[in-house]
Design an enzyme around this catalytic site. Structure first.
Site, PDB file in Angstrom:
ATOM      1  N   SER A 146       4.759  -3.508  -1.619  1.00  0.00           N
ATOM      2  CA  SER A 146       3.761  -3.544  -0.546  1.00  0.00           C
ATOM      3  C   SER A 146       2.440  -4.004  -1.138  1.00  0.00           C
ATOM      4  O   SER A 146       2.255  -3.970  -2.357  1.00  0.00           O
ATOM      5  CB  SER A 146       3.607  -2.128   0.026  1.00  0.00           C
ATOM      6  OG  SER A 146       2.376  -1.976   0.705  1.00  0.00           O
ATOM      7  N   TYR A 159       2.704   6.826   0.595  1.00  0.00           N
ATOM      8  CA  TYR A 159       3.306   5.498   0.697  1.00  0.00           C
ATOM      9  C   TYR A 159       2.771   4.616  -0.430  1.00  0.00           C
ATOM     10  O   TYR A 159       3.528   3.920  -1.115  1.00  0.00           O
ATOM     11  CB  TYR A 159       2.962   4.898   2.061  1.00  0.00           C
ATOM     12  CG  TYR A 159       3.591   3.564   2.380  1.00  0.00           C
ATOM     13  CD1 TYR A 159       3.007   2.374   1.952  1.00  0.00           C
ATOM     14  CD2 TYR A 159       4.754   3.491   3.142  1.00  0.00           C
ATOM     15  CE1 TYR A 159       3.583   1.151   2.258  1.00  0.00           C
ATOM     16  CE2 TYR A 159       5.327   2.265   3.456  1.00  0.00           C
ATOM     17  CZ  TYR A 159       4.732   1.099   3.009  1.00  0.00           C
ATOM     18  OH  TYR A 159       5.289  -0.120   3.315  1.00  0.00           O
TER      19      TYR A 159
HETATM   20  C1  GCO Z   1      -0.501   0.793   6.579  1.00  0.00           C
HETATM   21  C2  GCO Z   1       0.680  -0.140   6.671  1.00  0.00           C
HETATM   22  C3  GCO Z   1       0.907  -0.822   5.332  1.00  0.00           C
HETATM   23  C4  GCO Z   1       1.821  -2.001   5.543  1.00  0.00           C
HETATM   24  C5  GCO Z   1       2.275  -2.682   4.287  1.00  0.00           C
HETATM   25  C6  GCO Z   1       1.191  -3.468   3.650  1.00  0.00           C
HETATM   26  O1  GCO Z   1      -0.480   1.859   7.223  1.00  0.00           O
HETATM   27  O2  GCO Z   1      -1.454   0.410   5.876  1.00  0.00           O
HETATM   28  O3  GCO Z   1       1.849   0.541   7.090  1.00  0.00           O
HETATM   29  O4  GCO Z   1       1.422   0.102   4.440  1.00  0.00           O
HETATM   30  O5  GCO Z   1       2.962  -1.616   6.225  1.00  0.00           O
HETATM   31  O6  GCO Z   1       2.836  -1.780   3.391  1.00  0.00           O
HETATM   32  O7  GCO Z   1       1.723  -4.151   2.530  1.00  0.00           O
END
Ligand code: GCO
Length: 255
Positions: A146, A159
């Site tokens: 990501s 995440y």
């Molecule tokens: C967020 C998004 C990001 C994108 C992606 C960017 O809440 O900022 O979900 O995480 O999905 O990962 O590369």
């Protein structure tokens, strides 16, 4: 003699979390490049519906419904594929969830659930698949990272940490498994039009921020990842190992 370095004919690809979204788009692209694909997810109905869609396009599709965070289920699924003569040449670790909350309010179990699904699962599935790839002396692993593999954004700490881990897990795989003919790389999608991002695309302020912050001036489409996935899964990348390739409209390269 013309050779197509990007041809996946005769290869079988397992894509985790591929009943929808980025995983399904990557699976469709790989199938179009000649691969037999194995779709994975936990929702059997959705999995079968997506498999039917790809079969209707003439592609060779199997399904393997298992929870990537459940080590026993992963081992059972791979043993079942062994018995069915399904050899995984390409593994795409795509399965992932998002959970947006400031860290001061974040429960530990929510943190752990994201880390387990987005990072530890990639380790578990890759370790078990790599045991099989080592025996063959070849294999391709494509991890889905990501922008948050390199850049943080407030409210998505677990995440971000998981995706940062994906980048370094990819390098660790390269360090340990390159000797066995396995290439492990990652794709760093930008802001893509997916169900997971619906809360963002439907927010005019965030939508405007993405469009202003991205040189391409727009969100990415899931199908726009297929080319890089095919490249990192094909002979064209046999001497590429441990990298993350951003497919982000240029976002990570500019202030
Ligand atoms: C967020 C998004 C990001 C994108 C992606 C960017 O809440 O900022 O979900 O995480 O999905 O990962 O590369």
């Amino acid at each position: 003699m013309s050779i197509n370095l990007f041809d996946l004919t005769g290869k079988t690809a397992l894509i985790t979390g591929s009943s929808r979204g980025l995983g399904l788009a990557i699976a469709e692209g790989m199938a179009a490049a000649g691969a037999s694909v194995v779709l994975n997810g936990m929702n059997g109905e959705r999995l079968e519906a997506s498999a039917s869609k790809l079969r209707d396009e003439g592609f060779d599709v199997n399904v393997a419904a298992f929870d990537v965070t459940d080590e026993a289920a992963v081992c059972q699924a791979l043993e079942r594929m062994d018995h069915e003569g399904i050899e995984i040449d390409i593994l795409v670790n795509n399965a992932g969830i998002q959970f947006r909350k400031p860290m001061l309010e974040l429960e530990t179990n929510d943190w752990q659930r994201v880390i387990d699904t987005n990072l530890t699962s990639a380790f578990i599935v890759s370790r078990e698949v790599a045991k099989r790839m080592v025996k063959k002396g070849a294999g391709k692993i494509v991890n889905i990272g990501s922008l948050t593999s390199d850049l943080a954004r407030a409210t998505v700490a677990p995440y971000t940490v998981a995706k940062g881990g994906i980048k370094m897990l990819t390098k660790s795989m390269a360090a340990e498994w390159g000797q066995y003919g396995i290439q492990a790389n990652a794709i760093g999608p930008g802001y893509m039009l997916t169900d997971m991002n619906e809360a963002l695309t439907s927010n005019p302020e965030f939508d405007g921020w993405v469009k202003g912050r991205t040189p391409a001036g727009r969100w990415g489409r899931p199908d726009e990842l297929a080319g890089t996935a095919i490249y990192l899964s094909s002979a064209a990348s046999d001497y590429v190992n441990g990298h993350i390739v951003y497919v982000d409209g240029g976002m990570i390269s500019v202030l």
